[in-house]
Design an enzyme around this catalytic site. Structure first.
Site, PDB file in Angstrom:
ATOM      1  N   GLU A 102       0.848  -1.210   0.000  1.00  0.00           N
ATOM      2  CA  GLU A 102       0.000   0.000   0.000  1.00  0.00           C
ATOM      3  C   GLU A 102       0.874   1.247   0.000  1.00  0.00           C
ATOM      4  O   GLU A 102       1.991   1.231   0.527  1.00  0.00           O
ATOM      5  CB  GLU A 102      -0.861   0.024   1.267  1.00  0.00           C
ATOM      6  CG  GLU A 102      -2.206  -0.655   1.130  1.00  0.00           C
ATOM      7  CD  GLU A 102      -3.274   0.264   0.531  1.00  0.00           C
ATOM      8  OE1 GLU A 102      -2.910   1.257  -0.142  1.00  0.00           O
ATOM      9  OE2 GLU A 102      -4.453   0.002   0.739  1.00  0.00           O
ATOM     10  N   ASP A 103       0.347   2.335  -0.528  1.00  0.00           N
ATOM     11  CA  ASP A 103       1.020   3.627  -0.411  1.00  0.00           C
ATOM     12  C   ASP A 103       0.816   4.185   0.999  1.00  0.00           C
ATOM     13  O   ASP A 103       1.751   4.587   1.669  1.00  0.00           O
ATOM     14  CB  ASP A 103       0.491   4.621  -1.461  1.00  0.00           C
ATOM     15  CG  ASP A 103      -1.040   4.747  -1.459  1.00  0.00           C
ATOM     16  OD1 ASP A 103      -1.737   3.936  -0.787  1.00  0.00           O
ATOM     17  OD2 ASP A 103      -1.546   5.666  -2.131  1.00  0.00           O
ATOM     18  N   ASP A 106      -4.763   4.916   6.059  1.00  0.00           N
ATOM     19  CA  ASP A 106      -5.355   6.060   6.758  1.00  0.00           C
ATOM     20  C   ASP A 106      -6.347   5.505   7.793  1.00  0.00           C
ATOM     21  O   ASP A 106      -5.953   5.160   8.901  1.00  0.00           O
ATOM     22  CB  ASP A 106      -6.022   6.938   5.684  1.00  0.00           C
ATOM     23  CG  ASP A 106      -6.543   8.262   6.211  1.00  0.00           C
ATOM     24  OD1 ASP A 106      -6.320   8.565   7.391  1.00  0.00           O
ATOM     25  OD2 ASP A 106      -7.190   8.999   5.455  1.00  0.00           O
ATOM     26  N   LYS A 134      -0.995   6.461   9.062  1.00  0.00           N
ATOM     27  CA  LYS A 134      -1.458   7.523   9.954  1.00  0.00           C
ATOM     28  C   LYS A 134      -2.086   6.833  11.172  1.00  0.00           C
ATOM     29  O   LYS A 134      -3.284   6.530  11.165  1.00  0.00           O
ATOM     30  CB  LYS A 134      -2.514   8.390   9.260  1.00  0.00           C
ATOM     31  CG  LYS A 134      -2.000   9.170   8.051  1.00  0.00           C
ATOM     32  CD  LYS A 134      -3.133  10.005   7.453  1.00  0.00           C
ATOM     33  CE  LYS A 134      -2.724  10.686   6.172  1.00  0.00           C
ATOM     34  NZ  LYS A 134      -3.858  11.307   5.468  1.00  0.00           N
TER      35      LYS A 134
END
Ligand code: IMP
Length: 185
Positions: A102-103, A106, A134
């Site tokens: 994954e980039d 969130d 995050k």
């Protein structure tokens, strides 16, 4: 370039490409050790992971397979939580070792949905490698999150594959926009 403008937003530099490369190299070394003699399947989540996936795979020296999936779930600067269909998921993951690339994670809702679909095929193992995380935005802890490049505050970021309204994916470095605003489109 320390500051850039994309449409209505100003972004400032957060992580330089040099640091991304160093971190990626270390993650690659760790994966090579952890998966020695196991031939994992790397599954990149498009569009955001395309640069990280390319750079990470260049560090992988063990035998492996590579696939990409696409999940449409996001617009503007806030996750809307609506996860749509997954396209391109390989159908032969039974008993395989899977590494989802994954980039950014969130809220984790996208990942949860992907994990659910993959687990239906009863793979041998599933781990997640995400360039960014995050932690404060994550809705629930996820034990599959094994390889993390950098942890961020809840700022919106662009560059190195990540976009703002479709723009900025081609930037070498990662930039942040401190003011998080609701979807601009
Ligand atoms: P999640 O489902 O909330 O974890 O969101 C995951 C997806 O939202 C990522 O794969 C990105 O496409 C997108 N996303 C989340 N945060 C950002 C950001 O700061 N910049 C760009 N895209 C983001």
């Amino acid at each position: 370039m320390n500051k850039i403008q994309i449409e209505d937003r100003e972004f400032e530099i957060l992580i330089e490409n040099d640091n991304i490369c160093k971190r990626t190299r270390l993650i690659g070394i760790q994966i090579n050790l952890d998966y020695e003699n196991r031939c994992p399947v790397f599954i990149g989540v498009l569009n955001g992971s395309f640069i990280f996936m390319g750079d990470l795979l260049k560090e992988i020296t063990i035998s492996c397979e590579v696939a990409f999936i696409k999940v449409a779930s996001y617009s503007g600067t806030e996750s809307n939580g609506i996860v749509k269909e997954i396209f391109g998921l390989p159908e032969d993951l039974h008993n395989r070792d899977i590494i989802i690339v994954e980039d950014i994670v969130d809220t984790g809702l996208t990942l949860r949905h992907i994990l659910k679909q993959i687990n239906k095929q009863k793979p041998a193992s599933v781990k997640v490698c995400s360039l960014l995380l995050k932690p404060a935005a994550l809705k629930e802890p996820m034990e599959e999150l094994e390889y993390i490049g950098f942890e961020l505050a809840n700022d919106f970021v662009v560059g190195y594959g990540l976009d703002y309204n479709g723009l900025g994916r081609n930037l070498n470095d990662i930039y942040r926009n401190k003011t998080v605003v609701a979807a601009a489109r």
